[in-house]
Design a protein around this motif. Structure first.
Motif, PDB file in Angstrom:
ATOM      1  N   THR A 162       0.797  -1.340   0.031  1.00  0.00           N
ATOM      2  CA  THR A 162       0.226  -0.119   0.168  1.00  0.00           C
ATOM      3  C   THR A 162       0.888   1.075  -0.099  1.00  0.00           C
ATOM      4  OG1 THR A 162      -1.742  -1.331   1.184  1.00  0.00           O
ATOM      5  CG2 THR A 162      -1.824   1.249   1.190  1.00  0.00           C
ATOM      6  N   CYS A 163       0.844   2.185  -1.027  1.00  0.00           N
ATOM      7  CA  CYS A 163       1.382   3.299  -1.148  1.00  0.00           C
ATOM      8  C   CYS A 163       0.399   4.322  -0.869  1.00  0.00           C
ATOM      9  CB  CYS A 163       2.111   3.384  -2.670  1.00  0.00           C
ATOM     10  SG  CYS A 163       3.077   2.012  -3.031  1.00  0.00           S
ATOM     11  N   VAL A 164       0.901   5.449  -0.023  1.00  0.00           N
ATOM     12  CA  VAL A 164       0.211   6.479   0.626  1.00  0.00           C
ATOM     13  C   VAL A 164       0.666   7.709   0.020  1.00  0.00           C
ATOM     14  CG1 VAL A 164      -0.705   7.846   2.492  1.00  0.00           C
ATOM     15  CG2 VAL A 164      -0.726   5.364   2.690  1.00  0.00           C
ATOM     16  N   PHE A 165      -0.180   8.219  -0.923  1.00  0.00           N
ATOM     17  CA  PHE A 165       0.408   9.487  -1.583  1.00  0.00           C
ATOM     18  C   PHE A 165      -0.176  10.630  -0.743  1.00  0.00           C
ATOM     19  CE2 PHE A 165       2.376   8.833  -5.618  1.00  0.00           C
ATOM     20  CZ  PHE A 165       2.665   7.559  -5.714  1.00  0.00           C
ATOM     21  N   LEU A 166       0.790  11.531  -0.483  1.00  0.00           N
ATOM     22  CA  LEU A 166       0.411  12.921   0.196  1.00  0.00           C
ATOM     23  C   LEU A 166       1.068  14.005  -0.526  1.00  0.00           C
ATOM     24  CD1 LEU A 166       1.010  11.678   3.922  1.00  0.00           C
ATOM     25  CD2 LEU A 166      -1.042  12.110   2.849  1.00  0.00           C
ATOM     26  N   ALA A 167       1.163  15.071  -0.504  1.00  0.00           N
ATOM     27  CA  ALA A 167       1.543  16.110  -1.042  1.00  0.00           C
ATOM     28  C   ALA A 167       1.638  17.681  -0.159  1.00  0.00           C
ATOM     29  CB  ALA A 167       0.785  16.793  -2.221  1.00  0.00           C
ATOM     30  N   PRO A 168       2.909  18.336  -0.561  1.00  0.00           N
ATOM     31  CA  PRO A 168       3.170  19.546   0.448  1.00  0.00           C
ATOM     32  C   PRO A 168       2.075  20.427   0.447  1.00  0.00           C
ATOM     33  CG  PRO A 168       4.875  19.270  -1.409  1.00  0.00           C
ATOM     34  CD  PRO A 168       3.674  18.197  -1.637  1.00  0.00           C
ATOM     35  N   GLY A 169       1.935  20.741   1.687  1.00  0.00           N
ATOM     36  CA  GLY A 169       0.571  22.113   1.799  1.00  0.00           C
ATOM     37  C   GLY A 169      -0.663  21.528   2.421  1.00  0.00           C
ATOM     38  N   LEU A 170      -0.547  20.157   2.568  1.00  0.00           N
ATOM     39  CA  LEU A 170      -1.698  19.573   3.229  1.00  0.00           C
ATOM     40  C   LEU A 170      -1.914  20.003   4.841  1.00  0.00           C
ATOM     41  CD1 LEU A 170      -1.757  15.797   1.984  1.00  0.00           C
ATOM     42  CD2 LEU A 170      -3.459  17.856   1.225  1.00  0.00           C
ATOM     43  N   GLY A 171      -0.574  20.323   5.470  1.00  0.00           N
ATOM     44  CA  GLY A 171      -0.787  20.922   6.709  1.00  0.00           C
ATOM     45  C   GLY A 171      -1.680  19.984   7.582  1.00  0.00           C
ATOM     46  N   ASP A 172      -2.519  20.598   8.232  1.00  0.00           N
ATOM     47  CA  ASP A 172      -3.364  20.045   9.107  1.00  0.00           C
ATOM     48  C   ASP A 172      -4.177  18.775   8.622  1.00  0.00           C
ATOM     49  OD1 ASP A 172      -2.653  21.870  10.873  1.00  0.00           O
ATOM     50  OD2 ASP A 172      -4.395  23.167  10.887  1.00  0.00           O
ATOM     51  N   GLU A 173      -4.433  18.606   7.291  1.00  0.00           N
ATOM     52  CA  GLU A 173      -4.662  17.564   6.717  1.00  0.00           C
ATOM     53  C   GLU A 173      -4.177  16.209   7.218  1.00  0.00           C
ATOM     54  OE1 GLU A 173      -6.253  17.894   2.775  1.00  0.00           O
ATOM     55  OE2 GLU A 173      -6.643  20.226   3.099  1.00  0.00           O
ATOM     56  N   ILE A 174      -2.869  16.468   7.040  1.00  0.00           N
ATOM     57  CA  ILE A 174      -2.129  15.324   7.301  1.00  0.00           C
ATOM     58  C   ILE A 174      -2.261  14.817   9.109  1.00  0.00           C
ATOM     59  CG2 ILE A 174       0.436  14.421   7.789  1.00  0.00           C
ATOM     60  CD1 ILE A 174       1.160  16.076   5.424  1.00  0.00           C
ATOM     61  N   GLN A 175      -2.334  16.071   9.782  1.00  0.00           N
ATOM     62  CA  GLN A 175      -2.798  15.350  11.243  1.00  0.00           C
ATOM     63  C   GLN A 175      -4.038  14.707  11.156  1.00  0.00           C
ATOM     64  OE1 GLN A 175      -0.622  16.122  13.493  1.00  0.00           O
ATOM     65  NE2 GLN A 175       0.771  17.170  12.101  1.00  0.00           N
ATOM     66  N   ALA A 176      -4.934  15.143  10.368  1.00  0.00           N
ATOM     67  CA  ALA A 176      -6.275  14.556  10.353  1.00  0.00           C
ATOM     68  C   ALA A 176      -6.606  13.127   9.891  1.00  0.00           C
ATOM     69  CB  ALA A 176      -7.238  15.667   9.473  1.00  0.00           C
ATOM     70  N   ILE A 177      -5.741  13.039   8.887  1.00  0.00           N
ATOM     71  CA  ILE A 177      -5.840  11.468   8.494  1.00  0.00           C
ATOM     72  C   ILE A 177      -4.673  10.493   9.147  1.00  0.00           C
ATOM     73  CG2 ILE A 177      -6.441  12.408   6.241  1.00  0.00           C
ATOM     74  CD1 ILE A 177      -3.658  11.977   5.266  1.00  0.00           C
ATOM     75  N   LYS A 178      -3.849  10.957  10.051  1.00  0.00           N
ATOM     76  CA  LYS A 178      -2.947  10.122  10.716  1.00  0.00           C
ATOM     77  C   LYS A 178      -3.654   8.898  11.364  1.00  0.00           C
ATOM     78  CE  LYS A 178       0.729  13.258  11.727  1.00  0.00           C
ATOM     79  NZ  LYS A 178       1.385  13.999  12.918  1.00  0.00           N
ATOM     80  N   SER A 179      -4.740   9.042  11.921  1.00  0.00           N
ATOM     81  CA  SER A 179      -5.457   7.887  12.795  1.00  0.00           C
ATOM     82  C   SER A 179      -5.900   6.883  11.981  1.00  0.00           C
ATOM     83  CB  SER A 179      -6.177   8.479  13.532  1.00  0.00           C
ATOM     84  OG  SER A 179      -7.578   9.238  12.955  1.00  0.00           O
ATOM     85  N   GLY A 180      -5.785   7.061  10.398  1.00  0.00           N
ATOM     86  CA  GLY A 180      -6.459   5.965   9.883  1.00  0.00           C
ATOM     87  C   GLY A 180      -5.524   5.495   8.545  1.00  0.00           C
ATOM     88  N   ILE A 181      -5.562   6.273   7.697  1.00  0.00           N
ATOM     89  CA  ILE A 181      -4.766   6.048   6.422  1.00  0.00           C
ATOM     90  C   ILE A 181      -3.374   5.918   6.742  1.00  0.00           C
ATOM     91  CG2 ILE A 181      -4.464   8.431   5.437  1.00  0.00           C
ATOM     92  CD1 ILE A 181      -5.381   6.898   2.811  1.00  0.00           C
ATOM     93  N   MET A 182      -2.768   6.781   7.737  1.00  0.00           N
ATOM     94  CA  MET A 182      -1.520   6.577   7.884  1.00  0.00           C
ATOM     95  C   MET A 182      -0.999   5.397   8.516  1.00  0.00           C
ATOM     96  SD  MET A 182       0.251   9.542   7.166  1.00  0.00           S
ATOM     97  CE  MET A 182       1.709   9.617   8.128  1.00  0.00           C
TER      98      MET A 182
END
Length: 306
Positions: A162-182
């Motif tokens: 499983t490759c999880v793609f993210l991008a710069p500038g997501l900021g708080d969105e990265i925090q929000a998804i940590k508990s699941g998809i991360m």
């Protein structure tokens, strides 16, 4: 073309047979789906590569770069899941329009399909469609989820990597998804690494992995415009072993059993004639009575009286 011919066509890698079978799997019900899968089950041993992440991080563009590179190591197919409208139920299959012609010129079969409002980031028939692509002799199957959030983690039940793609500038969105998809990523990919903040995003991901004792998990920055670092991503994917096939089999077995039970009991409840009588029993008590009657009657639910 009957089911036997379709199955043989799949095993021969015939695109028309594959496309027709996938359409039947999605639209023709349990018995047709079962007939196709029964004939091709046991064929193929592909590595399924899940591509997931929030909307707008460039997953489809990344697949356009990744698929041809993987094709240097074996036969590749792509399955992209598009979101359906919650109002009309339809889906704009943009992935198909953008990607299909480009990939087909390189001998890569690509199919885009609606999630049909199925939760989890995939569609109800993803396992079956992946099985068709696997039986067709593909060595690698790239499976793209809809734009996913923390609850859309079904990809972990099907993908070997499983490759999880993210991008710069997501900021708080990265925090929000940590508990699941991360928590489901085998590889984390920061796309659009040419943008400001990309190295901070990589640092943020590595810190999260450190807290979870997953420091060995690769974190790779890529540039989809120039293709930079995609070869590193390919090598990381190739190094990872396929998951135990029993795990995926058990997951699918549970889904099939749940589907069969749901339809049987759903049809039975629909057959109950309540009439104008007062509904004296609460739904919990009523459900327990129905279940108890079914267990006591091995011939199944045939009565209409309650």
């Amino acid at each position: 073309m009957n089911t036997e011919m379709l199955a043989q066509g799949i095993l021969n890698g015939d695109y028309r047979a594959m496309a027709r079978s996938i359409s039947l799997i999605e639209n023709s019900g349990y018995e047709v789906r079962k007939a196709i899968i029964k004939r091709i089950y046991g064929h193929g041993n592909a590595k399924v590569i899940g591509i997931t992440g929030p909307p707008g991080v460039g997953k489809s563009t990344a697949i356009g770069n990744l698929a041809p590179l993987l094709a240097d190591h074996g036969k590749v197919a792509v399955l992209a899941i598009d979101p359906a409208s919650p109002f009309s139920g339809g889906a704009i299959l943009g992935n198909r329009i953008r990607m299909q012609s480009a990939l087909s010129r390189q001998g890569i079969y690509m199919r885009s399909t609606s999630n049909r409002l199925y939760n989890g980031g995939l569609s109800e028939y993803t396992w079956d469609i992946v099985k068709v692509l696997e039986a067709a002799g593909n060595d690698y199957i790239i499976l793209e989820t809809v734009g996913s959030g923390q609850a859309d983690i079904d990809i972990m039940n099907i993908a070997d990597v499983t490759c999880v793609f993210l991008a710069p500038g997501l900021g708080d969105e990265i925090q929000a998804i940590k508990s699941g998809i991360m928590e489901i990523g085998d590889i984390f990919v920061i796309n659009k690494i040419d943008r400001e903040g990309s190295y901070l995003a990589i640092k943020d991901i590595k810190e999260s992995l450190s807290i979870s004792n997953k420091l060995e998990t690769p974190v790779i920055g890529v540039n989809s415009l120039t293709g930079d670092h995609y070869e590193e991503l390919v090598q990381s994917i190739l190094k990872m072993h396929n998951r135990n096939p029993r795990e995926k089999y058990y997951k699918k077995l549970k889904l099939v059993v749940m589907e069969a039970i749901y339809h049987e009991y759903s049809n039975y409840v629909d057959s109950i004639e309540f009439g104008d009588k007062p509904l004296k029993e609460d739904p919990y008590t009523m459900a327990e009575e129905i279940l108890a009657r079914h267990v006591a009657r091995p011939d199944g639910l045939k009565g209409r009286e309650v």
